[in-house]
Design an enzyme around this catalytic site. Structure first.
Site, PDB file in Angstrom:
ATOM      1  N   THR A 161     -14.235  -7.243 -71.817  1.00 40.99           N
ATOM      2  CA  THR A 161     -15.559  -7.807 -72.070  1.00 40.99           C
ATOM      3  C   THR A 161     -16.568  -6.918 -71.353  1.00 40.99           C
ATOM      4  O   THR A 161     -16.923  -5.875 -71.858  1.00 40.99           O
ATOM      5  CB  THR A 161     -15.632  -9.286 -71.626  1.00 40.99           C
ATOM      6  OG1 THR A 161     -15.171  -9.398 -70.285  1.00 40.99           O
ATOM      7  CG2 THR A 161     -14.793 -10.163 -72.537  1.00 40.99           C
ATOM      8  N   THR A 198      -5.993 -14.572 -61.529  1.00 39.85           N
ATOM      9  CA  THR A 198      -7.350 -14.118 -61.750  1.00 39.85           C
ATOM     10  C   THR A 198      -7.582 -13.689 -63.176  1.00 39.85           C
ATOM     11  O   THR A 198      -6.711 -13.133 -63.802  1.00 39.85           O
ATOM     12  CB  THR A 198      -7.709 -12.946 -60.821  1.00 39.85           C
ATOM     13  OG1 THR A 198      -9.096 -12.716 -60.913  1.00 39.85           O
ATOM     14  CG2 THR A 198      -6.997 -11.699 -61.166  1.00 39.85           C
ATOM     15  N   GLU A 285     -18.700  -5.670 -61.542  1.00 39.06           N
ATOM     16  CA  GLU A 285     -19.968  -5.399 -62.232  1.00 39.06           C
ATOM     17  C   GLU A 285     -20.956  -4.724 -61.288  1.00 39.06           C
ATOM     18  O   GLU A 285     -21.341  -5.268 -60.255  1.00 39.06           O
ATOM     19  CB  GLU A 285     -20.533  -6.704 -62.790  1.00 39.06           C
ATOM     20  CG  GLU A 285     -19.701  -7.218 -63.968  1.00 39.06           C
ATOM     21  CD  GLU A 285     -20.110  -8.580 -64.461  1.00 39.06           C
ATOM     22  OE1 GLU A 285     -19.721  -8.909 -65.596  1.00 39.06           O
ATOM     23  OE2 GLU A 285     -20.793  -9.309 -63.728  1.00 39.06           O
ATOM     24  N   ASN A 408     -25.756  -9.016 -65.555  1.00 42.56           N
ATOM     25  CA  ASN A 408     -25.724 -10.456 -65.771  1.00 42.56           C
ATOM     26  C   ASN A 408     -27.047 -11.023 -66.247  1.00 42.56           C
ATOM     27  O   ASN A 408     -27.069 -12.069 -66.908  1.00 42.56           O
ATOM     28  CB  ASN A 408     -25.244 -11.154 -64.493  1.00 42.56           C
ATOM     29  CG  ASN A 408     -23.754 -10.963 -64.307  1.00 42.56           C
ATOM     30  OD1 ASN A 408     -22.952 -11.592 -64.989  1.00 42.56           O
ATOM     31  ND2 ASN A 408     -23.371 -10.073 -63.409  1.00 42.56           N
ATOM     32  N   SER A 413     -27.185 -10.419 -74.342  1.00 44.44           N
ATOM     33  CA  SER A 413     -27.953  -9.587 -75.278  1.00 44.44           C
ATOM     34  C   SER A 413     -27.145  -8.355 -75.698  1.00 44.44           C
ATOM     35  O   SER A 413     -26.078  -8.111 -75.200  1.00 44.44           O
ATOM     36  CB  SER A 413     -29.255  -9.150 -74.615  1.00 44.44           C
ATOM     37  OG  SER A 413     -29.013  -8.435 -73.420  1.00 44.44           O
TER      38      SER A 413
END
Length: 413
Positions: A161, A198, A285, A408, A413
């Site tokens: 993802t 996880t 991230e 985030n 979008s």
């Protein structure tokens, strides 16, 4: 858990590893255009009859539909397949989400010639959006025709993802003179604070281990690996760790979970899960630095874990490291807020091996320039020795940068 990121993490390994085939296992990837056409978002693994399986699942009180269904199926029948989709988590989708899982399980079972309860499932992506069942159903009949023995990278990429790189690892052991192989893939980048295992991680071996003993081995190994990482202190609704054992290696099964003949296998399982877990942290991230926090000399291992988590989850510690700021006072803060027994007069703190605090104050020969040089690297080591007991725990995390906010803020979008 959104669309795939475009820029590769600076902490990523150079290439996806070459993973070997495992007897009794096949895999394939496909494109259901769940979010973007022309990008694989389905992965399937098939296992031969006689395979055992074990699973660990999120402890979130709001689990995704595939978590609920897979927990049921793994108890009901020996597995024959695992189907995973990305781009939609099928979480907080009510009774329809559960019905969609069961519809997809029936279609997969029909395509493979097995029972629906022999199909395990996982989903990752946006929470609260209905699963596009028809798009997935249209692709399921094609998947068995594409199955190959070692399409690891295709499958690993299909479950990504916000990940910036596909994650895979392998390890080897010997049982009764027979070589045993372990391979696995994982996905995860944000919403990472395991409370069982996880994110999504799927591991396979040709060892012969019954399900009950396989579960105990997996539980112990996950506690030292997947349960020892954090990116942002958030536990996903979809966390799932599955381990399949095809039994093709030719050795006798273990007499107990602690059977000494399986010592090498347990070590190899630790190696595999630790590799995958740290790859997830390396892909945190916006991450630019991998941080290892070692706590020793605590009252107990449980106490050491809480202290390590307090440091690893501190935004102030993580942002200081992101900026290369040798502000070790933030580590003092994080140790103190843990609620555990930490005594200043006994405490030793090191950063990159350099002593920064001792005896309740700054170390006598403290030189901030040496700490600053360590913080310029991309792998950071924090050590706190409490000297009040024998408890110890190590946790891995990453720094907190502007990139995390950007990813985030633009999540959907």
């Amino acid at each position: 858990m959104s669309g795939k990121a475009e820029r590769k993490s600076p902490l990523a390994p150079p290439d996806f590893p070459e993973l070997p085939a495992i007897k009794g296992l096949g895999m394939a990837a496909g494109d259901a255009a769940i979010k973007h056409a022309g990008r694989n978002d389905l992965a399937i693994w098939t296992v031969d009859s006689g395979t055992s399986a074990a699973g660990l699942f999120t402890r979130s009180m709001l689990p995704a539909a595939p978590v609920t269904v897979t927990k049921e199926h793994i108890q009901a029948a020996p597995p024959r397949a695992l189907l995973v989709n990305s781009a939609n988590a099928n979480a907080f989708t009510g009774l329809q989400g559960l019905a969609d899982c069961r519809t997809i399980a029936r279609a997969t079972a029909e395509a493979l010639g097995c029972k629906p309860e022999q199909v395990l499932m996982a989903s990752t992506g946006v929470i609260g959006e209905p699963l596009p069942v028809r798009q997935i159903m249209d692709r399921i009949p094609e998947l068995p025709k594409k199955i190959r023995p070692a399409a690891w990278q295709d499958a690993a990429e299909a479950i990504m993802t916000t990940d910036t790189f596909a994650k895979g690892a392998h390890a080897h052991a010997v049982i009764d003179g027979q070589p045993v192989t372990l391979c696995g893939v994982a996905k995860g980048s944000g919403m990472i604070a395991p409370n069982m295992a996880t994110m999504l991680a799927f591991c396979f071996t040709d060892a012969r281990i019954p399900g009950v003993q396989l579960h105990e081995m997996l539980l112990a190994s996950a506690d030292r690996t997947f349960n020892a990482i954090t990116v942002d202190s958030d536990t996903s609704t979809s966390d799932m760790l599955l381990l399949f054992a095809t039994g093709k290696a030719g050795h006798a099964p273990p007499g107990s979970v602690d059977d000494p003949r399986f010592e090498g296998f347990r070590a190899a399982l630790d190696e595999l899960l630790k590799d995958l877990a740290i790859q997830i942290v390396r892909d945190g991230e916006g991450a630019s630095k991998l941080i290892e926090t070692r706590i020793s000399g605590a009252e107990s291992d449980a106490s050491a874990r809480k202290i390590a988590e307090s440091v690893a989850n501190s935004p102030l510690v993580k942002t200081a490291i992101a900026g290369g700021d040798a502000n070790w006072g933030r580590i003092i803060m994080a140790l103190g807020k843990s609620g555990e027994n930490v005594q200043a007069e006994h405490l030793l703190i090191r950063i990159g091996g350099e002593l920064v605090a001792s005896g309740g104050q700054r170390a006598e020969n403290y030189d901030e320039s040496r700490i600053t040089r360590h913080l310029e690297g991309d792998e950071i080591l924090i050590e706190a020795e409490l000297q009040i007991g024998s408890g110890a725990f190590t946790i891995w995390t990453c720094d907190l940068t502007h990139g995390y906010i950007s990813i985030n803020a633009d999540y959907r979008s």
